[in-house]
Design an enzyme around this catalytic site. Structure first.
Site, PDB file in Angstrom:
ATOM      1  N   GLU A   1     -70.684-122.508  45.226  1.00  0.00           N
ATOM      2  CA  GLU A   1     -71.017-123.861  45.656  1.00  0.00           C
ATOM      3  C   GLU A   1     -70.231-124.802  44.763  1.00  0.00           C
ATOM      4  OE1 GLU A   1     -75.104-126.458  46.233  1.00  0.00           O
ATOM      5  OE2 GLU A   1     -74.894-125.179  44.491  1.00  0.00           O
TER       6      GLU A   1
ATOM      7  N   ASP B   1     -74.069-120.641  42.007  1.00  0.00           N
ATOM      8  CA  ASP B   1     -74.840-121.841  42.321  1.00  0.00           C
ATOM      9  C   ASP B   1     -74.343-123.025  41.483  1.00  0.00           C
ATOM     10  OD1 ASP B   1     -77.442-122.912  43.563  1.00  0.00           O
ATOM     11  OD2 ASP B   1     -77.727-123.401  41.448  1.00  0.00           O
TER      12      ASP B   1
HETATM   13  C1  NOJ Z   1     -78.162-125.305  44.614  1.00  0.00           C
HETATM   14  C2  NOJ Z   1     -79.044-124.541  45.545  1.00  0.00           C
HETATM   15  O1  NOJ Z   1     -78.314-124.238  46.715  1.00  0.00           O
HETATM   16  C3  NOJ Z   1     -80.249-125.412  45.834  1.00  0.00           C
HETATM   17  O2  NOJ Z   1     -81.059-124.827  46.818  1.00  0.00           O
HETATM   18  C4  NOJ Z   1     -80.996-125.634  44.552  1.00  0.00           C
HETATM   19  O3  NOJ Z   1     -82.048-126.540  44.781  1.00  0.00           O
HETATM   20  C5  NOJ Z   1     -80.084-126.179  43.459  1.00  0.00           C
HETATM   21  N1  NOJ Z   1     -78.851-125.485  43.370  1.00  0.00           N
HETATM   22  C6  NOJ Z   1     -80.756-126.112  42.113  1.00  0.00           C
HETATM   23  O4  NOJ Z   1     -80.819-124.794  41.690  1.00  0.00           O
END
Ligand code: NOJ
Ligand code: MG
Length: 546
Positions: A286, A223
């Site tokens: 991500e 993430d």
């Molecule tokens: C990325 C995640 O995909 C998202 O859903 C989240 O709000 C943020 N990171 C913060 O953790």
């Protein structure tokens, strides 16, 4: 070898892999179709209106029927659930609302028995403010865990240390009265950022990875990997002259001192070393979304992510010229030996069926399942699920609560589908209109449905190495038809996709066998000779030659 390896590979060995020729030449994560599941929205088993692991376990026949190769679960860990579980209070356990570690182990075993891999969400950037590490860290400036988070003194005038903004709105600095300093949070104030410069933090997080890999998971989706490191000097982010008032305030800056810092790349390389301690595990992530940056997330001398997630298809304008340009730009931006991937949905993205409409959704399915690279889709996309309107009093997403009016609400794509009855109770978010038709039970009965199109295309991709791992050969797109070839040895396919709601002619002087039309009917003769008339919204896969 990790203890569970024997069991895992043992069960795989008993089964003759369906696509063994492809598997021999490539890693599993290159050929598997990935399927993102937000557990809370998939299947409820205990009647609390929230999906759980036991519910998911009861639906594995469906995943196998569909042919997916890997599941990615959004966070399943203990959490106050202020941000869909991305606010984690214990990295090494399961949230009681979702189940137990034992249920998790059973789920993993059952998935592996069916030849389906499992990756978990790994959230290295922040914890919940309820995490024991943060409780210690905030206890006092002298606590040994003080440096595990990002603490800073006020400016001389008492204000926050600099102009950094939380993604969710307002200053990213939260004053802590008790210990007399500010702490930094990229997201919610209840999600304090860990300090990745601290070696103990990196070791502790590496142990989290090991904890789950020892249990047998097949990898992770990292993430927010681009924001792991922040400028040591805490310099202000400059305003972005191109971002006007229509942008939410946090997006009016060029986040050069908080995002995509070189140090973060080193941390990703370290994570990859930990992943490589185990056999056959994958690291997806991500990343910074710009195409010109995505290549860096693969790494050069030292490998970083196997699959930095690529949202080009979702972000592209939906016409043949834009798509061929964006596809090529992405393929050219990744390193030579890097393996591409294509994401068509996710828990942060507007449902793609709402953007494209039901007809072009079928074209998207054919595109993503014939491009070179690993396809990622989001549970419900195969049913054509659309964004569900959410009444103001039902909003749960902090993005919308804290920054209303900018169309940031992510609840509309987080609603439950209806796997023949998601729950006995009211679901945690309302189900959308059309759910009576748009559900697995109903669509399974209609062999021309979008669901069947996904299933058939996945099966074809598993059967034909050229479609999974073959070369991608662009063909000049013309007349609203996006086309390209895929080739492996002397087997080659032409994919032709009509991007508009009208018939289009494809000038093509070859011949071949029609394998599938996205309309799933027998309209065309089996043997095709160019030119071809594509029906409105039609995609074709043609095996070239006689
Ligand atoms: C990325 C995640 O995909 C998202 O859903 C989240 O709000 C943020 N990171 C913060 O953790
Ligand atoms: Mg439940």
């Amino acid at each position: 070898m990790r203890p569970s390896d024997a069991a895992v590979s043992g069960s795989r060995r008993r089964r003759a892999p369906r696509d063994s020729r492809v598997q021999d030449r490539s890693a599993w994560w290159q050929t598997a179709v990935f399927y993102e599941i937000a557990t809370i929205s998939f299947q409820d088993s205990d009647g609390d209106g929230k999906g759980d692991l036991a519910g998911l376990l009861s639906r594995l026949d469906y995943l196998e029927w569909l042919g997916i190769g890997a599941v990615w679960l959004t966070p399943i860990y203990p959490s106050p659930m202020l941000d869909l579980g991305y606010d984690i209070s214990d990295f090494c356990d399961v949230h009681p609302e979702f189940g137990t570690l034992e249920q998790f182990d059973s789920l993993l075993e059952e998935l592996h028995r069916r030849d389906v891999r499992l990756i978990l969400d790994f959230v290295p950037n922040h914890t919940s403010d309820q995490h024991a590490w943060f409780t210690e860290s905030r206890a006092s400036c002298r606590n040994p865990k003080r440096d595990w988070y990002l603490w800073a003194d006020p400016r001389p005038d008492g204000g926050s240390p600099n102009n950094w903004q939380s993604r969710f709105g307002g200053s990213a600095w939260q004053w802590d009265e008790q210990s007399g300093q500010y702490y930094y949070h990229s997201f919610l104030r209840e999600q304090p950022d860990l300090n990745w410069r601290n070696a103990e933090v990196r070791t502790a997080m590496a142990d989290v990875l090991r904890f789950w890999m020892r249990r047998g998971v097949d990898g992770f989706r990292v993430d927010a990997s681009a924001v792991l490191a922040k400028d040591l000097l805490l310099r202000d982010n400059p305003p972005d002259p191109q971002a006007g008032e229509s942008k939410p305030p946090p997006q009016r800056f060029r986040n050069i001192f908080t995002d995509d810092r070189p140090e973060a790349m080193a941390y990703l390389a370290e994570m990859r070393e930990v992943i490589d301690e185990f056999e056959n595990c994958v690291l997806c992530g991500e990343v910074q979304g710009k195409t010109d940056r995505i290549g860096h997330f693969y790494g050069h001398d030292k490998p970083r992510l196997h699959l930095p997630l690529n949202f080009v298809l979702l972000d592209s304008a939906w016409d043949a010229i834009s798509l061929q340009g964006n596809i090529d730009a992405y393929l050219n931006a990744i390193p030579n030996k890097a393996w591409p991937d294509w994401v068509t949905g996710g828990h942060d993205k507007h449902r793609v069926a709402s953007k494209l409409g039901p007809e072009q959704m079928r074209v998207l399915a054919m595109l993503v399942l014939t491009l070179r690279g690993t396809p990622f889709f989001y549970a419900g996309d195969e049913l054509g699920m659309e964004r569900v309107p959410i009444a103001t009093d039902r909003i749960t997403d902090p993005f919308e609560k804290l920054l209303p009016g900018y169309e940031l609400n992510r609840d509309p794509e987080r609603t439950a589908g209806k796997n023949g009855g998601f729950s006995e109770a009211d679901p945690w978010l309302p189900m959308g209109p059309g759910i009576e038709k748009r559900n697995v039970e109903t669509l399974k009965d209609d062999e021309r449905s979008l669901l069947w199109l996904f299933k058939r295309l996945i099966a074809l991709r598993r059967k034909e190495p050229a479609l999974a791992v073959g070369a991608y050969i662009p063909v000049r797109s013309q007349n609203d038809v996006l086309s390209f070839k895929r080739a492996d040895g002397d087997v080659a396919f032409l994919v032709a996709l009509n991007l508009v709601h009208e018939p289009r002619r494809l000038a093509w002087d070859g011949e071949g066998t029609l394998l599938i039309s996205s309309h799933l009917d027998d309209y065309h003769p089996a043997l095709l000779r160019g030119p071809i008339l594509l029906r409105p919204d039609e995609g074709l896969i043609i095996k070239l030659g006689r």
